[in-house]
Design a protein around this motif. Structure first.
Motif, PDB file in Angstrom:
ATOM      1  N   MET A   1       0.836  -1.199   0.000  1.00  0.00           N
ATOM      2  CA  MET A   1       0.000   0.000   0.000  1.00  0.00           C
ATOM      3  C   MET A   1       0.868   1.246   0.000  1.00  0.00           C
ATOM      4  O   MET A   1       0.669   2.162  -0.759  1.00  0.00           O
ATOM      5  CB  MET A   1      -0.912  -0.017   1.222  1.00  0.00           C
ATOM      6  N   SER A   2       1.899   1.202   0.876  1.00  0.00           N
ATOM      7  CA  SER A   2       2.729   2.395   0.983  1.00  0.00           C
ATOM      8  C   SER A   2       3.468   2.635  -0.329  1.00  0.00           C
ATOM      9  O   SER A   2       3.813   3.750  -0.662  1.00  0.00           O
ATOM     10  CB  SER A   2       3.720   2.240   2.120  1.00  0.00           C
ATOM     11  N   LEU A   5       1.463   4.578  -2.898  1.00  0.00           N
ATOM     12  CA  LEU A   5       1.413   5.973  -2.474  1.00  0.00           C
ATOM     13  C   LEU A   5       2.691   6.680  -2.902  1.00  0.00           C
ATOM     14  O   LEU A   5       2.676   7.758  -3.458  1.00  0.00           O
ATOM     15  CB  LEU A   5       1.285   5.998  -0.953  1.00  0.00           C
ATOM     16  N   GLU A   6       3.797   5.989  -2.647  1.00  0.00           N
ATOM     17  CA  GLU A   6       5.102   6.562  -2.930  1.00  0.00           C
ATOM     18  C   GLU A   6       5.215   6.940  -4.408  1.00  0.00           C
ATOM     19  O   GLU A   6       5.656   8.020  -4.755  1.00  0.00           O
ATOM     20  CB  GLU A   6       6.142   5.515  -2.556  1.00  0.00           C
TER      21      GLU A   6
END
Lengths: 264, 202
Positions: A1-2, A5-6
């Motif tokens: 998930m992160s 986003l990144e």
């Protein structure tokens, strides 16, 4: 998930927000910068709901008028509103006032909720106006507008340089990340990750400093004597005057609403 | 991290803006046109760093790295961070326009303090010792930043005191991560390109 986003955030090419052309693009950049700053000043210093909501309404109109890509704009605003949500959760409990409900002997007050909502409305209004008036110009136009508005020269130069090199550095970063991914590196919560990211960051610093040296050498080769010249003549035309006058009278209306609220 | 528009009271906003303006002025005085490419590129690196999200349990945190920026740039961190934050506000919507002064101060002042604190240590001949100073700088800058954010919130009204108290514990994991990351970064720079640290500051 992160990770998703990144990557959605690092890809910035220093360009304006994606949008179709509208009459707002025709307005002088300086007028747009000054108007949105004044708007932020007036809205943030408002005390009551009427002027701030009116400001938010005006912000929506401007977003509509500037034909911003609604989905992208919303994504940016939602990122901030998630933060505001925590504020809305905390403030009712910490502000004394009429009880709304009680949880574990903590009382939530209406005043606190209203205060949190007021902050949310203000922050959203300012952001939307910024997006529709300022973010629709390219970052270099913004730099030139700031230079014409007598912002210190070096600051403007710094901004122009940053706008130019953000994309280059982010590509460099992505390249190194891809190399790490190819070697099966996955971000986790452990010291190995932190060490690797630290090395990545250090390498990024070294590479960019070397790049800065090459840039500055190449620029000197081409006769760069330490400054850019702003050759574009910015002229205020009648449409700029009309926009500025309409906008400022609207702001004066907002100020008037505030004063009325004070005397009530 | 970023305080949004409308939350802080006007005295806090104004004093933040004035102090930042002084910092930016000093920074601009110390930076000449020759250093512009270097500062611009370094500021971009730190801009990118703030988009590196590291996983932390179920959520994620992003790097700030203002400690290292301070060690490298000194007072020039003020203008560099002001421009970076301005671009973030306008093109990403993080933070707010009028709180720009306060936000700049909260991130850039710790950077400058760390510069004076760790200047000697990071330039130590032994990479290990230098890296430890780097870690102290990285973690310390976050600590000071968290303190200043809490201070700005608490000064803005009684109702923010709880939020202010929550800021410090919330930043402890970031402090730890940033400490480790700064350690590794300084260690790498020392082994790969030792002349960079001694040169980058002037």
């Amino acid at each position: 998930m992160s990770q998703s986003l990144e990557h959605s955030l690092t890809s910035w090419s220093g360009q304006a927000l994606k949008h179709q052309n509208s009459w707002i693009d025709g307005i002088d950049a300086r007028v747009r910068v000054v108007c949105s700053t004044l708007f932020a000043l007036v809205v943030v210093s408002s005390h009551s709901f009427t002027p701030t909501l009116l400001g938010l309404f005006c912000a929506f109109l401007l977003v509509k008028a500037s034909k911003l890509n609604i989905k992208r704009t919303l994504r940016r605003v939602v990122a901030m509103d998630l933060f505001m949500l925590t504020l809305i959760c905390i403030l009712p409990f910490t502000t004394p006032g009429d009880a709304m409900f009680t949880v574990f002997s903590l009382t939530a007050s209406w005043q606190g909720l209203l205060h949190a909502l007021l902050i949310t409305v203000k922050a959203n209004a300012v952001l939307l106006v910024l997006f529709s008036l300022v973010a629709t110009m390219s970052a270099s136009t913004l730099g030139h507008a700031l230079a014409h508005l007598k912002v210190p020269d070096k600051l403007v130069h710094l901004m122009l340089f940053m706008v130019r090199y953000l994309d280059v550095i982010s590509q460099e970063y992505k390249k190194m990340r891809r190399a790490m991914q190819a070697r099966a590196f996955v971000l986790r919560t452990n010291r190995h990750t932190w060490k690797s990211i630290g090395y990545l960051f250090g390498m990024l610093l070294i590479r960019s400093v070397e790049r800065a040296e090459r840039i500055s050498d190449a620029m000197k080769c081409r006769g760069f004597c330490g400054r850019y010249y702003l050759n574009d003549e910015m002229k205020i035309r009648s449409i700029d005057w009309i926009f500025a006058i309409v906008f400022i009278s609207f702001l004066i209306l907002l100020i008037g609403l505030n004063i009325d609220g004070l005397f009530k | 991290m970023h305080i949004v528009d409308g939350a802080l009271s006007s005295p806090v906003l104004i004093s933040g803006a004035v102090l930042s303006a002084i910092g930016v002025f000093i920074g601009l005085k110390k930076m000449d046109y020759d250093h512009l490419p270097l500062v611009g590129v370094l500021a971009s690196v730190f801009f990118i760093a703030s988009y590196i999200h590291l996983p932390l349990g179920f959520s994620s945190v992003h790097l700030i790295m203002n400690g290292l920026l301070g060690i490298i740039l000194g007072w020039v961190a003020f203008p560099a961070l002001l421009v970076a934050l301005l671009l973030q506000v306008i093109f990403f919507g993080f933070g707010g326009l009028l709180v720009l002064g306060v936000n700049t101060l909260n991130i850039a002042l710790p950077a400058v303090l760390i510069y004076y604190l760790c200047y000697k240590g990071v330039r130590n001949d032994s990479p290990k010792i230098a890296a430890i100073w780097g870690a102290v700088g990285g973690a310390g800058a976050i600590f000071i930043t968290a303190l200043m954010v809490a201070f700005a919130l608490a000064l803005s009204g009684e109702s923010f005191v709880l939020a202010a108290k929550a800021v410090l514990p919330a930043h402890i994991p970031i402090m730890v991560i940033e400490g480790f990351v700064s350690y590794a970064a300084v260690y790498l720079i020392h082994t790969v390109k030792p002349e960079f640290i001694s040169k980058g500051s002037n």
